[in-house]
Design a protein around this motif. Structure first.
Motif, mmCIF file in Angstrom:
data_model
loop_
_atom_site.group_PDB
_atom_site.id
_atom_site.type_symbol
_atom_site.label_atom_id
_atom_site.label_comp_id
_atom_site.label_asym_id
_atom_site.label_seq_id
_atom_site.Cartn_x
_atom_site.Cartn_y
_atom_site.Cartn_z
ATOM 1 N N ARG A 1 2.565 10.337 3.469
ATOM 2 C CA ARG A 1 1.593 10.790 4.334
ATOM 3 C C ARG A 1 0.571 9.755 4.611
ATOM 4 O O ARG A 1 0.032 9.583 5.818
ATOM 5 N N GLY A 2 0.526 8.936 3.357
ATOM 6 C CA GLY A 2 -0.571 7.668 3.783
ATOM 7 C C GLY A 2 0.121 6.791 4.686
ATOM 8 O O GLY A 2 -0.584 6.306 5.751
ATOM 9 N N ARG B 1 0.758 -1.351 -0.049
ATOM 10 C CA ARG B 1 0.258 0.033 -0.069
ATOM 11 C C ARG B 1 0.726 1.266 -0.092
ATOM 12 O O ARG B 1 0.371 2.367 -0.707
ATOM 13 N N TYR B 2 1.879 1.174 0.683
ATOM 14 C CA TYR B 2 2.972 2.446 0.657
ATOM 15 C C TYR B 2 4.471 1.835 0.156
ATOM 16 O O TYR B 2 5.217 1.950 0.910
ATOM 17 N N ALA C 1 -0.182 8.114 8.035
ATOM 18 C CA ALA C 1 -1.498 7.907 8.747
ATOM 19 C C ALA C 1 -2.010 6.543 9.070
ATOM 20 O O ALA C 1 -2.492 6.257 10.190
ATOM 21 N N TRP C 2 -1.505 5.680 8.417
ATOM 22 C CA TRP C 2 -1.588 4.034 8.707
ATOM 23 C C TRP C 2 -0.712 3.984 10.240
ATOM 24 O O TRP C 2 -1.246 3.488 10.933
ATOM 25 N N ASN D 1 -2.823 5.532 12.708
ATOM 26 C CA ASN D 1 -3.912 4.754 13.225
ATOM 27 C C ASN D 1 -3.530 3.614 14.135
ATOM 28 O O ASN D 1 -4.420 3.001 14.815
ATOM 29 N N SER E 1 4.845 12.618 -1.558
ATOM 30 C CA SER E 1 4.246 12.917 -0.349
ATOM 31 C C SER E 1 2.866 12.020 -0.144
ATOM 32 O O SER E 1 2.765 11.774 0.950
ATOM 33 N N SER E 2 2.304 11.610 -1.172
ATOM 34 C CA SER E 2 1.234 11.143 -0.886
ATOM 35 C C SER E 2 1.290 9.574 -0.438
ATOM 36 O O SER E 2 0.853 9.165 0.474
ATOM 37 N N ASP E 3 2.492 8.854 -0.909
ATOM 38 C CA ASP E 3 2.722 7.569 -0.462
ATOM 39 C C ASP E 3 3.269 7.980 1.230
ATOM 40 O O ASP E 3 2.868 7.081 2.106
ATOM 41 N N PRO F 1 -10.013 5.785 5.304
ATOM 42 C CA PRO F 1 -9.256 5.784 6.449
ATOM 43 C C PRO F 1 -8.046 4.783 6.226
ATOM 44 O O PRO F 1 -8.003 3.786 5.641
ATOM 45 N N ALA F 2 -6.721 5.056 6.901
ATOM 46 C CA ALA F 2 -5.498 4.541 6.619
ATOM 47 C C ALA F 2 -5.483 3.413 7.576
ATOM 48 O O ALA F 2 -4.902 3.356 8.482
ATOM 49 N N SER G 1 -6.178 9.412 7.415
ATOM 50 C CA SER G 1 -6.623 9.000 6.115
ATOM 51 C C SER G 1 -5.468 8.782 5.164
ATOM 52 O O SER G 1 -4.513 9.326 5.304
ATOM 53 N N ASP G 2 -5.826 8.096 4.088
ATOM 54 C CA ASP G 2 -4.743 7.967 2.793
ATOM 55 C C ASP G 2 -4.993 9.245 2.061
ATOM 56 O O ASP G 2 -5.803 9.723 2.067
ATOM 57 N N TRP G 3 -3.569 9.393 1.643
ATOM 58 C CA TRP G 3 -3.422 10.552 0.770
ATOM 59 C C TRP G 3 -3.266 9.942 -0.674
ATOM 60 O O TRP G 3 -2.370 9.167 -0.945
ATOM 61 N N THR G 4 -3.790 10.682 -1.378
ATOM 62 C CA THR G 4 -3.683 10.525 -3.219
ATOM 63 C C THR G 4 -3.031 11.766 -3.642
ATOM 64 O O THR G 4 -2.809 12.918 -2.741
ATOM 65 N N ASP G 5 -2.478 11.824 -4.848
ATOM 66 C CA ASP G 5 -1.841 12.886 -5.245
ATOM 67 C C ASP G 5 -2.665 14.333 -5.360
ATOM 68 O O ASP G 5 -2.328 15.193 -5.026
ATOM 69 N N ILE H 1 -2.845 15.634 -2.080
ATOM 70 C CA ILE H 1 -1.698 16.372 -1.820
ATOM 71 C C ILE H 1 -1.745 17.888 -2.639
ATOM 72 O O ILE H 1 -1.574 19.073 -2.039
#
Lengths: 148, 161
Positions: free
Chosen positions: A122-123, A50-51, A126-127, A130, A118-120, B159-160, B28-32, B35
């Motif tokens: 920050r996700g 996922r990341y 976040a994981w 949690n 950044s998207s990878d 949610p991540a 939460s998960d982030w997409t581009d 961002i």
């Protein structure tokens, strides 16, 4: 007759001594797995697929000798980050990923830092948030990669 | 209407999250696309992109009307329906501050005011203002160079977990 009895008694004593030595050996030198289990409080399985870019960084950093265990230390995060990111500029579209993380006692000076999109990143953060928010400072969490 | 005392928060993974107290997995998960627009949104949990991973100031208020901060470089407005337990502001593995914002429908403003560079020791301020609103709309009220939102804001996130 008496000689045979004496031989049996000697054999029995020898056997009991052998059992005692083996048992003592186990008690004095427990298996490595027991040592490892005692050195952390919980294991979390990081979802590599996922990341993948953050996961790749964590995997490489641990392979290079960084700790796979994070001792949670929220109060130390700011200082750790100042030390680990010193001299490493920001890069648009990327985050500066640190391993060990800044909020771990193992983080700070010498932590491995890599630019991760950044998207990878920050996700992944976040994981982690949690998963770990419920743990108090001082808890030791072992990170294991999961490829499921 | 109501303003709470300022708090300090260490930001990690470049995000601050405002969520209803009863939310089990707030991050939460982030997409581009997330961002580029500077936030992720889902019912009861909003994460805003930060401009730095550092110790920062958090200010939370409920006001009848929005009062944009002149020094803000970024202002994002999103709908937010608060629950019975109030809201929490936090970051990743950081402090978590609770606020008893009355249950209801709001526009939530997130404004970022950078620390003046000439003043050593000053901290970036993140202002969260709840404005009661029956028909809240998401929008970028003020954008800096880091934001590049599409014509339509992405109002979906997972949610991540």
């Amino acid at each position: 007759m008496l000689q045979a009895l004496a031989r049996r008694k000697t054999a029995l004593v020898s056997f009991m001594l052998l059992v005692a030595v083996i048992a003592g050996g186990f008690w004095a030198f427990p298996p490595a797995k027991t040592d490892a289990a005692a050195s952390y409080d919980a294991v979390i399985y990081f979802p590599f697929n996922r990341y993948p870019l953050t996961g790749d960084h964590i995997r490489d950093a641990i392979a290079a000798g960084e700790s796979a265990i994070c001792t949670i230390d929220r109060a130390g995060a700011d200082q750790n980050r100042k030390e680990s990111l010193a001299g490493i500029p920001t890069k648009s579209g990327h985050d500066r990923d640190e391993w060990p993380m800044a909020m771990c006692a193992e983080g700070g000076y010498g932590a491995d830092v890599r630019y991760v999109p950044s998207s990878d990143n920050r996700g992944a953060g976040a994981w982690v948030g949690n998963q770990l928010s419920k743990y108090a400072n001082g808890k030791r969490i072992k990170f294991v990669m999961s490829y499921e | 209407m109501k303003q709470w005392p300022k708090q300090e928060l260490t930001i990690s993974y470049s995000q601050l999250t405002v969520y209803n107290q009863e939310t089990e997995h707030p991050f939460s998960d982030w997409t581009d696309a997330h961002i580029r627009q500077g936030f992720t949104w889902r019912e009861g949990a909003v994460s805003f992109g930060a401009i730095g991973d550092e110790r920062s100031i958090i200010e939370v208020a409920v006001r009848k009307e929005a009062a944009p901060e002149p020094g803000a470089i970024r202002a994002i407005v999103v709908p937010f329906e608060t629950g019975e337990g109030g809201v929490i502001v936090s970051s990743i593995l950081s402090e978590a501050y609770g606020y008893d914002v009355p249950q209801g429908s709001y526009e939530l403003w997130c404004e970022i005011v950078p620390a003046p560079p000439e003043a050593a020791g000053n901290r970036t301020r993140y202002l969260f203002t709840f404005v009661p609103c029956g028909d809240p709309k998401a929008r970028i009220a003020k954008r800096d160079a880091e934001l590049d939102p599409g014509k339509t804001l992405l109002m979906v996130a997972s949610p991540a977990i």
